[in-house]
Structure formats: C-alpha cells, structure tokens
Design an enzyme around this catalytic site. Structure first.
Site, PDB file in Angstrom:
ATOM      1  N   ASP A 239       0.845  -1.211   0.000  1.00 57.33           N
ATOM      2  CA  ASP A 239       0.000   0.000   0.000  1.00 57.33           C
ATOM      3  C   ASP A 239       0.877   1.256   0.000  1.00 57.33           C
ATOM      4  O   ASP A 239       0.534   2.272  -0.605  1.00 57.33           O
ATOM      5  CB  ASP A 239      -0.908   0.042   1.245  1.00 57.33           C
ATOM      6  N   GLN A 278       0.136  18.555 -37.384  1.00 57.95           N
ATOM      7  CA  GLN A 278      -0.897  18.394 -36.354  1.00 57.95           C
ATOM      8  C   GLN A 278      -0.944  16.956 -35.802  1.00 57.95           C
ATOM      9  O   GLN A 278      -1.237  16.749 -34.624  1.00 57.95           O
ATOM     10  CB  GLN A 278      -2.263  18.781 -36.929  1.00 57.95           C
ATOM     11  N   GLU A 363       5.625  -5.684  -8.215  1.00 54.10           N
ATOM     12  CA  GLU A 363       4.724  -5.339  -7.090  1.00 54.10           C
ATOM     13  C   GLU A 363       3.271  -5.641  -7.443  1.00 54.10           C
ATOM     14  O   GLU A 363       2.356  -4.898  -7.102  1.00 54.10           O
ATOM     15  CB  GLU A 363       4.936  -3.890  -6.631  1.00 54.10           C
TER      16      GLU A 363
HETATM   17  C1  LIG Z   1      12.755  -7.002 -12.735  1.00 55.86           C
HETATM   18  C2  LIG Z   1      11.905  -7.584 -11.649  1.00 55.86           C
HETATM   19  C3  LIG Z   1      12.124  -7.187 -10.319  1.00 55.86           C
HETATM   20  C4  LIG Z   1      11.372  -7.748  -9.287  1.00 55.86           C
HETATM   21  N1  LIG Z   1      11.624  -7.390  -7.983  1.00 55.86           N
HETATM   22  C5  LIG Z   1      11.020  -8.071  -6.980  1.00 55.86           C
HETATM   23  C6  LIG Z   1      11.390  -7.852  -5.611  1.00 55.86           C
HETATM   24  O1  LIG Z   1      12.230  -7.003  -5.301  1.00 55.86           O
HETATM   25  N2  LIG Z   1      10.796  -8.611  -4.657  1.00 55.86           N
HETATM   26  C7  LIG Z   1       9.867  -9.565  -4.937  1.00 55.86           C
HETATM   27  O2  LIG Z   1       9.403 -10.224  -4.032  1.00 55.86           O
HETATM   28  N3  LIG Z   1       9.484  -9.779  -6.233  1.00 55.86           N
HETATM   29  C8  LIG Z   1      10.036  -9.069  -7.242  1.00 55.86           C
HETATM   30  N4  LIG Z   1       9.673  -9.293  -8.555  1.00 55.86           N
HETATM   31  C9  LIG Z   1       8.643 -10.270  -8.834  1.00 55.86           C
HETATM   32  C10 LIG Z   1       7.336  -9.690  -9.389  1.00 55.86           C
HETATM   33  O3  LIG Z   1       6.627  -9.036  -8.371  1.00 55.86           O
HETATM   34  C11 LIG Z   1       6.580 -10.829 -10.052  1.00 55.86           C
HETATM   35  O4  LIG Z   1       7.278 -11.143 -11.242  1.00 55.86           O
HETATM   36  C12 LIG Z   1       5.133 -10.466 -10.349  1.00 55.86           C
HETATM   37  O5  LIG Z   1       4.387 -10.345  -9.165  1.00 55.86           O
HETATM   38  C13 LIG Z   1       4.462 -11.501 -11.253  1.00 55.86           C
HETATM   39  O6  LIG Z   1       4.708 -12.796 -10.849  1.00 55.86           O
HETATM   40  P1  LIG Z   1       5.216 -13.871 -11.936  1.00 55.86           P
HETATM   41  O7  LIG Z   1       6.360 -13.279 -12.621  1.00 55.86           O
HETATM   42  O8  LIG Z   1       5.415 -15.159 -11.241  1.00 55.86           O
HETATM   43  O9  LIG Z   1       4.021 -13.985 -12.972  1.00 55.86           O
HETATM   44  P2  LIG Z   1       2.728 -14.934 -12.858  1.00 55.86           P
HETATM   45  O10 LIG Z   1       2.096 -14.775 -11.525  1.00 55.86           O
HETATM   46  O11 LIG Z   1       3.102 -16.303 -13.277  1.00 55.86           O
HETATM   47  O12 LIG Z   1       1.763 -14.308 -13.938  1.00 55.86           O
HETATM   48  C14 LIG Z   1       1.821 -14.623 -15.332  1.00 55.86           C
HETATM   49  C15 LIG Z   1       0.671 -13.896 -16.034  1.00 55.86           C
HETATM   50  O13 LIG Z   1      -0.590 -14.368 -15.509  1.00 55.86           O
HETATM   51  C16 LIG Z   1      -1.349 -13.278 -15.036  1.00 55.86           C
HETATM   52  N5  LIG Z   1      -2.147 -13.694 -13.869  1.00 55.86           N
HETATM   53  C17 LIG Z   1      -1.734 -14.393 -12.783  1.00 55.86           C
HETATM   54  N6  LIG Z   1      -2.736 -14.553 -11.932  1.00 55.86           N
HETATM   55  C18 LIG Z   1      -3.816 -13.928 -12.460  1.00 55.86           C
HETATM   56  C19 LIG Z   1      -5.169 -13.732 -12.055  1.00 55.86           C
HETATM   57  N7  LIG Z   1      -5.614 -14.189 -10.881  1.00 55.86           N
HETATM   58  N8  LIG Z   1      -6.008 -13.048 -12.868  1.00 55.86           N
HETATM   59  C20 LIG Z   1      -5.567 -12.556 -14.072  1.00 55.86           C
HETATM   60  N9  LIG Z   1      -4.295 -12.719 -14.511  1.00 55.86           N
HETATM   61  C21 LIG Z   1      -3.436 -13.382 -13.710  1.00 55.86           C
HETATM   62  C22 LIG Z   1      -0.324 -12.221 -14.656  1.00 55.86           C
HETATM   63  O14 LIG Z   1      -0.889 -10.931 -14.603  1.00 55.86           O
HETATM   64  C23 LIG Z   1       0.700 -12.391 -15.761  1.00 55.86           C
HETATM   65  O15 LIG Z   1       0.261 -11.686 -16.906  1.00 55.86           O
HETATM   66  C24 LIG Z   1      10.371  -8.709  -9.596  1.00 55.86           C
HETATM   67  C25 LIG Z   1      10.148  -9.081 -10.933  1.00 55.86           C
HETATM   68  C26 LIG Z   1      10.907  -8.546 -11.931  1.00 55.86           C
HETATM   69  C27 LIG Z   1      10.651  -9.007 -13.343  1.00 55.86           C
END
Ligand SMILES: Cc1cc2nc3c(=O)[nH]c(=O)nc-3n(C[C@H](O)[C@H](O)[C@H](O)COP(=O)(O)OP(=O)(O)OC[C@H]3O[C@@H](n4cnc5c(N)ncnc54)[C@H](O)[C@@H]3O)c2cc1C
Length: 383
Positions: A239, A278, A363
């Site tokens: 948040d 434009q 996030e």
């Molecule tokens: C460069 C980078 C830095 C990061 N830094 C941090 C950090 O400092 N600390 C930390 O803890 N994490 C960090 N992360 C992790 C980041 O928060 C996760 O990558 C993110 O939350 C998505 O998780 P995932 O990659 O496993 O994708 P997934 O959860 O596998 O999602 C894949 C796709 O499915 C979609 N999806 C999943 N569930 C649903 C749902 N219920 N409804 C609709 N669509 C859905 C997602 O939106 C996405 O499009 C980082 C990631 C990156 C790439």
C-alpha cells in the site's frame, strides 16, 4: 500543474532533479549496457540524504513520507528508471521495518538505512509463486532461539547488493496465507547466499537476483510482528510502496515525453519541423495530458498515505495501474515520434520503452491490480 508542494518537497524535487541531470543522465546508457550496480550514484543519493526521506525522524530519517519518496523517485526515473529502482527498492525493503518493527528492530536497522550506509531489499516472489504469493514454499521452522529458513526467492531487486532483507516465509504451511511470517535477514547470515543474476529487458542498472536459504539460522528477534502476519506485512507494505512504482512510471513517461518534444522540434521532414504537423502535435498533447493525469493520481494517493488514511489498497492499486499503463503508452509513442531513429540504441528513447514495461509487472502485475480494485469496488457496493 501546480501541486502546491511544501518548500521542503520542492527542495527534495530540486535536489533529485539536479542529481538526475548532473550525475545520472550522463551514465544511464553505460549502466544499461554493463548491468553493473550503480554504487557511485547510490553514494551520491546517500550523501544527499535522499534515503532519509522515507524514514521517521526518531530513527535518523527526515520523516518526510511517501509523497517525498514519490517526488524523488519520479525525478530520478526521468533520467534512468533502472537507477531509480535501486533507490526505491530500498524503501520497499525498509517499509516492513517502519510499519511492523518493534523498538529494538527499528533502532538496530533504520538509522543505517536512513543514512544510505546500508540498502534494503524485499523478498517475496519464488519461482512457483508470483501473483499467487500464498503459494510460497520457503519455510521458517522454529528451533529454540532461532528460525531455520530453507528455500529460494527469485527476481529480487537489490539482491546481493543490499545488506538488509525483509523476507516472507511459511512458519505454518497448514494455515495457508495465515501461516506466513516476515523476517529481517542480514547479508552474511550463515546459510544465506545468492543465486542467479537475471539478464533483463529494461531497468538494467538494477540487479535482480535469487536469494537462497539453506538451513539459514535467523535469530527469533528478527521476526517482524508475530508469526502468521507475513501477508499483512506484505499488503500494508505494498500500500505504501505502490505509489512509488507509479511515480517511477510517471518519471519514465515524463523523461520520454521530454525527449519526444525536443526531437519533434529538431527533426525536419517535408521542409518543416515534424512538430509543425498536427498529427504529431495531437500525439504530444495526449501524452502530456496522460502524464499529468497519472502524476495527479499518484500525488493524491501519496498524500492520503502520508495523512494516515488506512484502507488505501484500491487507491494505491489504481495509481500503479494507471501510471504504468500511461508509461508504456507514452514511451511507445515517443519511440514513434523518433521514427526509425527511435528504434536505434544510438538514441536514448528506446531505453525508456524498455524501462517502462516492468512497471506493469512488479509489485503485482496490472491484472492483479485490477483484481484488487474490482474486489474492493464490489465490496463497497455490497454495503
Ligand atoms: C525485474 C523484476 C524485479 C522484481 N523485484 C522483486 C522484488 O524485489 N521482490 C519480490 O518479491 N518480487 C520481485 N519481482 C517479482 C514480481 O513481483 C513478479 O514477477 C510479479 O508479481 C508476477 O509474478 P510472476 O512473474 O510469477 O508472474 P505470474 O504470476 O506467473 O503471472 C503470469 C501472467 O498471468 C497473469 N495472472 C496471474 N494470476 C492472475 C489472475 N488471478 N487473474 C488474471 N491474470 C493473472 C499475470 O498478470 C501475468 O500476466 C520482480 C520481478 C521482476 C521481473
């Protein structure tokens, strides 16, 4: 637009803008290529007291708050989204201690984080638990005066570079989301190591790395709040930190727009500057309006958080969702205004488009932000 910032907030804005222009812009392309951690800039930010703005005064900070953090993050992102996130991710790792730390934990950790002597990171995500954070497998088992942690976190910003980590692990798997707990873990704790360093599309000045826990012995004093509070800690932290990601998006979008306006005035086709067409003017007008709308939303939410308003999950999610979608659109349109040159690495604008993409993902992806907003809307309607 005049956001009626206080004199102190204007000082933070001027300071961050000066550092961004004098120190960050000249090295942004270098760090994008080398993917090294920008320690020289982190030191400048520390000396300028910018790490202090999100820490309360009684623990060595200036007590300024989330709006100041957003203002600083936006200005730094205008020059480089990657370097800015090294700064903002330290706030992300620090917020759990500010929000849930006891007096002893705050006194031990916050002064060094406020001075920038140490930076922080936040570890939640795992290879099989991203959006579905409750599926994390890292365990923390109580053994006398310690917890023993086992598991791997991945994609952790500032991983390996930070000295202080706030990490979420399962203390009781049988309780699902209510079985997670939050810990403060120091770099150098036996059993705590670092794994794969990621090669990324954008924000390449930041380090994204695995945290590996192998029978890692963490003193029980490092538990944040109580067992079972891990996801409350996470949600309350997000948040506060999501407006910061949104501010990063606003800064990236503004930086790309600045470049697009300058280029449109300089580039001539059909015997005129392309800014006189434009079709280009309307694109620039839409881009500027979208950036301003995103900034207004981000500052409003940050002000609400600073005023102590609770239950801001929907608002924070809206700010992050809107600003990151604006960043992606505005940076893509900026590349379009540069034409073929925009596609080339000789020009700085393509980096903005690459840097913008992550703001729609980390996030919580924008699909997850929409889920948060919709759930709250439906809940409010049911009252
Ligand atoms: C460069 C980078 C830095 C990061 N830094 C941090 C950090 O400092 N600390 C930390 O803890 N994490 C960090 N992360 C992790 C980041 O928060 C996760 O990558 C993110 O939350 C998505 O998780 P995932 O990659 O496993 O994708 P997934 O959860 O596998 O999602 C894949 C796709 O499915 C979609 N999806 C999943 N569930 C649903 C749902 N219920 N409804 C609709 N669509 C859905 C997602 O939106 C996405 O499009 C980082 C990631 C990156 C790439």
């Amino acid at each position: 637009m005049d956001y009626l910032l206080t004199d102190e907030q204007k000082m933070v804005q001027d300071l961050a803008r000066k550092i961004a222009e004098d120190k960050i812009r000249p090295v942004a392309a270098k760090y994008d290529q080398t993917q090294e951690f920008p320690w020289e800039i982190i030191k400048v930010l520390a000396q300028s007291d910018l790490f202090a703005i999100f820490v309360p005064q009684e623990y060595g900070g200036t007590g300024a708050g989330v709006l100041d953090l957003c203002i600083a993050t936006e200005e730094l992102s205008r020059a480089c989204g990657g370097i800015a996130v090294c700064f903002a991710a330290s706030a992300l790792g620090t917020f759990p201690i500010i929000l849930f730390g006891n007096e002893e934990q705050k006194k031990k950790y916050l002064p060094d984080l406020a001075s920038g002597k140490k930076i922080a990171a936040f570890g939640l995500t795992e290879p099989e638990a991203g959006s579905d954070a409750a599926a994390i497998k890292t365990t923390a088992k109580r053994a006398g005066d310690h917890y023993i942690l086992n598991g791997t976190k991945h994609f952790i910003t500032n991983g390996g570079e930070a000295e202080v980590y706030t990490v979420i692990a399962m203390t009781d798997k049988t309780k699902g989301a209510r079985g997670a707990s939050a810990f403060i873990i120091d770099k150098g704790t036996p059993g705590f190591g670092f794994g794969k360093k990621e090669e990324k599309l954008g924000i390449r000045a930041s380090i994204t790395r695995e945290l590996v826990f192998t029978d890692c012995k963490v003193p029980k004093e490092n538990l944040l709040s109580k067992e079972g509070m891990g996801f409350i800690v996470t949600m309350k932290t997000f948040d506060m930190s999501r407006p910061g990601v949104a501010a990063q998006a606003v800064g990236i979008a503004q930086g790309a727009l600045d470049l697009a306006v300058k280029y449109a005035k300089e580039r001539h086709q059909f015997g005129k500057s392309i800014a006189s067409f434009q079709g280009i003017q309307w694109m620039l007008a839409d881009m500027a309006t979208e950036v301003e709308a995103a900034r207004s939303l981000v500052y409003s939410v940050a002000r609400m958080v600073d005023a102590g308003k609770t239950n801001v999950s929907k608002d924070s999610a809206m700010a992050k969702l809107f600003a990151s979608d604006v960043a992606m659109k505005v940076t893509t349109d900026s590349v379009q205004i540069f034409g073929g040159y925009g596609y080339m690495q000789d020009y700085p604008v393509e980096k903005y488009m690459r840097d913008a993409k992550i703001t729609q993902i980390y996030e919580g992806t924008n699909q997850i932000q929409r889920n948060i907003i919709a759930l709250q809307l439906i809940k409010e309607m049911a009252r």
